[in-house]
Design a protein around this motif. Structure first.
Motif, mmCIF file in Angstrom:
data_model
loop_
_atom_site.group_PDB
_atom_site.id
_atom_site.type_symbol
_atom_site.label_atom_id
_atom_site.label_comp_id
_atom_site.label_asym_id
_atom_site.label_seq_id
_atom_site.Cartn_x
_atom_site.Cartn_y
_atom_site.Cartn_z
ATOM 1 N N GLY A 54 -3.831 24.079 -45.052
ATOM 2 C CA GLY A 54 -4.188 23.503 -43.752
ATOM 3 C C GLY A 54 -4.624 22.056 -43.855
ATOM 4 O O GLY A 54 -4.156 21.192 -43.101
ATOM 5 N N THR A 55 -5.501 21.755 -44.810
ATOM 6 C CA THR A 55 -5.971 20.374 -44.958
ATOM 7 C C THR A 55 -4.849 19.474 -45.487
ATOM 8 O O THR A 55 -4.772 18.301 -45.115
ATOM 9 C CB THR A 55 -7.177 20.311 -45.909
ATOM 10 N N SER A 56 -3.976 20.020 -46.330
ATOM 11 C CA SER A 56 -2.848 19.232 -46.828
ATOM 12 C C SER A 56 -1.896 18.877 -45.690
ATOM 13 O O SER A 56 -1.451 17.728 -45.573
ATOM 14 C CB SER A 56 -2.076 20.009 -47.900
ATOM 15 N N ALA A 57 -1.598 19.864 -44.853
ATOM 16 C CA ALA A 57 -0.690 19.630 -43.734
ATOM 17 C C ALA A 57 -1.278 18.626 -42.751
ATOM 18 O O ALA A 57 -0.590 17.697 -42.308
ATOM 19 C CB ALA A 57 -0.394 20.950 -43.016
ATOM 20 N N TYR A 58 -2.561 18.783 -42.444
ATOM 21 C CA TYR A 58 -3.214 17.855 -41.509
ATOM 22 C C TYR A 58 -3.249 16.446 -42.090
ATOM 23 O O TYR A 58 -2.980 15.462 -41.390
ATOM 24 C CB TYR A 58 -4.628 18.329 -41.204
ATOM 25 N N GLY A 59 -3.564 16.339 -43.389
ATOM 26 C CA GLY A 59 -3.595 15.029 -44.029
ATOM 27 C C GLY A 59 -2.230 14.375 -44.060
ATOM 28 O O GLY A 59 -2.103 13.171 -43.852
ATOM 29 N N TYR A 60 -1.191 15.169 -44.292
ATOM 30 C CA TYR A 60 0.166 14.626 -44.345
ATOM 31 C C TYR A 60 0.621 14.166 -42.959
ATOM 32 O O TYR A 60 1.234 13.108 -42.816
ATOM 33 C CB TYR A 60 1.127 15.678 -44.891
ATOM 34 N N ILE A 61 0.307 14.972 -41.930
ATOM 35 C CA ILE A 61 0.701 14.614 -40.558
ATOM 36 C C ILE A 61 -0.050 13.383 -40.073
ATOM 37 O O ILE A 61 0.519 12.489 -39.454
ATOM 38 C CB ILE A 61 0.454 15.797 -39.603
ATOM 39 N N LYS A 62 -1.343 13.344 -40.381
ATOM 40 C CA LYS A 62 -2.159 12.215 -39.939
ATOM 41 C C LYS A 62 -1.729 10.924 -40.617
ATOM 42 O O LYS A 62 -1.805 9.845 -40.050
ATOM 43 C CB LYS A 62 -3.634 12.485 -40.230
ATOM 44 N N GLY A 63 -1.220 11.044 -41.843
ATOM 45 C CA GLY A 63 -0.714 9.868 -42.542
ATOM 46 C C GLY A 63 -1.676 9.317 -43.568
ATOM 47 O O GLY A 63 -2.771 9.844 -43.781
ATOM 48 N N ASP A 64 -1.258 8.242 -44.202
ATOM 49 C CA ASP A 64 -2.030 7.622 -45.273
ATOM 50 C C ASP A 64 -3.352 7.073 -44.751
ATOM 51 O O ASP A 64 -3.477 6.686 -43.591
ATOM 52 C CB ASP A 64 -1.238 6.462 -45.900
ATOM 53 N N SER A 65 -4.326 7.024 -45.647
ATOM 54 C CA SER A 65 -5.576 6.353 -45.315
ATOM 55 C C SER A 65 -5.401 4.865 -45.608
ATOM 56 O O SER A 65 -4.524 4.462 -46.353
ATOM 57 C CB SER A 65 -6.725 6.914 -46.156
ATOM 58 N N THR A 66 -6.213 4.042 -45.006
ATOM 59 C CA THR A 66 -6.141 2.603 -45.251
ATOM 60 C C THR A 66 -7.544 2.065 -45.523
ATOM 61 O O THR A 66 -8.540 2.672 -45.138
ATOM 62 C CB THR A 66 -5.562 1.845 -44.042
ATOM 63 N N TYR A 67 -7.587 0.941 -46.209
ATOM 64 C CA TYR A 67 -8.841 0.246 -46.458
ATOM 65 C C TYR A 67 -8.896 -0.932 -45.494
ATOM 66 O O TYR A 67 -8.190 -1.927 -45.660
ATOM 67 C CB TYR A 67 -8.904 -0.200 -47.914
ATOM 68 N N SER A 68 -9.715 -0.808 -44.463
ATOM 69 C CA SER A 68 -9.822 -1.843 -43.431
ATOM 70 C C SER A 68 -11.067 -2.677 -43.677
ATOM 71 O O SER A 68 -12.160 -2.136 -43.887
ATOM 72 C CB SER A 68 -9.880 -1.208 -42.040
ATOM 73 N N THR A 69 -10.906 -3.992 -43.640
ATOM 74 C CA THR A 69 -12.025 -4.874 -43.924
ATOM 75 C C THR A 69 -11.773 -6.249 -43.335
ATOM 76 O O THR A 69 -10.650 -6.571 -42.930
ATOM 77 C CB THR A 69 -12.248 -5.001 -45.444
ATOM 78 N N THR A 70 -12.810 -7.061 -43.279
ATOM 79 C CA THR A 70 -12.686 -8.470 -42.899
ATOM 80 C C THR A 70 -12.557 -9.293 -44.167
ATOM 81 O O THR A 70 -13.423 -9.246 -45.041
ATOM 82 C CB THR A 70 -13.909 -8.939 -42.096
#
Length: 296
Positions: A195-211
């Protein structure tokens, strides 16, 4: 595995040695540079390995009280030692001990958790009710984060993903003797992992957002000032590393360059003025930080 989960004569001396060794290992991986951005350093900030240590202590304790006290003493010794061992190697010096306060509450909570956790050894269905919240915590609080991180920065965190998945599968199989309870626990772990794998895959990659920088940014070594506003354009030379954009920050009352990084590596930040003049800046991107170097 049977020996590890219930076959150890866990004396107090062995427990203390275990706590000291765990602290030494954690402190070492926290200070050596080679472990940065690797699964080996996760033990310094996340719980999956400490949960394994706790389960091992519980399964080798002789009573609920023995389990509670040994879990408490293990964390009471190991956690402050981790920071004490880092003092000579940290820029913070003794101030690094301020991070120990985050562990004080968790150390106290090991008393009821160790006491209640002992009853998993009774091999009853309600023992699975005790284990299930741990499995959920591992899946949602750890596996999901590691999995999405791995999707973004592959192969980083692969070992963490495999470790959490493996322990979630091992726990019900190693803790319970009744085959039906084993299979029920295994089914819960597999459902949570899928379940967590499927949700993570659907939601997509994480990103590092910064200024990255604000208008008027100055390089310390050259005193070169970088000025820009919303009439300028900005981009990364290699767009696969993510996106950058200029926006106005009310808190600073000035313009800043923000970034959504998608992977680790080195590329160049290119700032273009309205007249077409460009400024190229080298950028070394890590998982949670970056370094800017003026291109000469």
């Amino acid at each position: 595995m049977k020996k590890l989960f219930g076959g150890i004569n866990l004396t107090w001396l062995k427990l203390i040695i275990f706590a000291v060794l765990a602290a030494v290992y954690t402190a070492v991986v926290a200070v050596i540079p080679i472990t940065r951005d690797t699964s080996f350093r996760d033990i310094t900030v996340t719980f999956e390995v400490w949960i394994l240590f706790g389960v091992i202590i519980i399964m080798n304790s002789k009573s609920a009280i023995d389990s509670a006290l040994k879990c408490f003493v293990f964390f009471l010794i190991s956690q402050p030692l981790i920071y004490l061992f880092q003092v000579p190697f940290s820029d913070l010096g003794w101030d690094i001990l301020k991070y120990y306060k985050n562990w004080i509450l968790w150390t106290i909570l090991t008393i009821p958790m160790g006491f209640i956790g002992y009853y998993m050894k009774k091999n009853k269905w309600w023992g699975l009710l005790i284990l299930t919240p741990v499995l959920i915590f591992l899946a949602v609080g750890h596996y999901y984060g590691f999995f999405t991180y791995m999707l973004t920065y592959f192969p980083y965190r692969v070992l963490s993903v495999l470790f959490v998945a493996a322990t979630m599968i091992i726990y019900p199989l190693a803790i319970f003797k009744d085959k039906k309870i084993k299979m029920a626990g295994l089914a819960i772990s597999i459902v949570l992992l899928l379940g967590t794998s499927a949700y993570g895959y659907i939601k997509g990659d994480s990103t590092y957002s910064t200024t990255i920088m604000s208008n008027g940014y100055t390089f310390d070594d050259t005193n070169h000032v970088i000025n820009f506003d919303d009439s300028y354009s900005v981009k990364l030379k290699d767009k696969s590393y993510g996106e950058v954009y200029i926006t106005y920050m009310d808190e600073l009352s000035d313009y800043v360059i923000n970034a959504d990084f998608k992977k680790i590596g080195k590329t160049e930040l290119i700032i273009t003025s309205p007249s077409g003049e460009t400024t190229e800046i080298k950028i070394d991107i890590k998982s949670d930080t970056y370094k800017l170097t003026e291109k000469k």
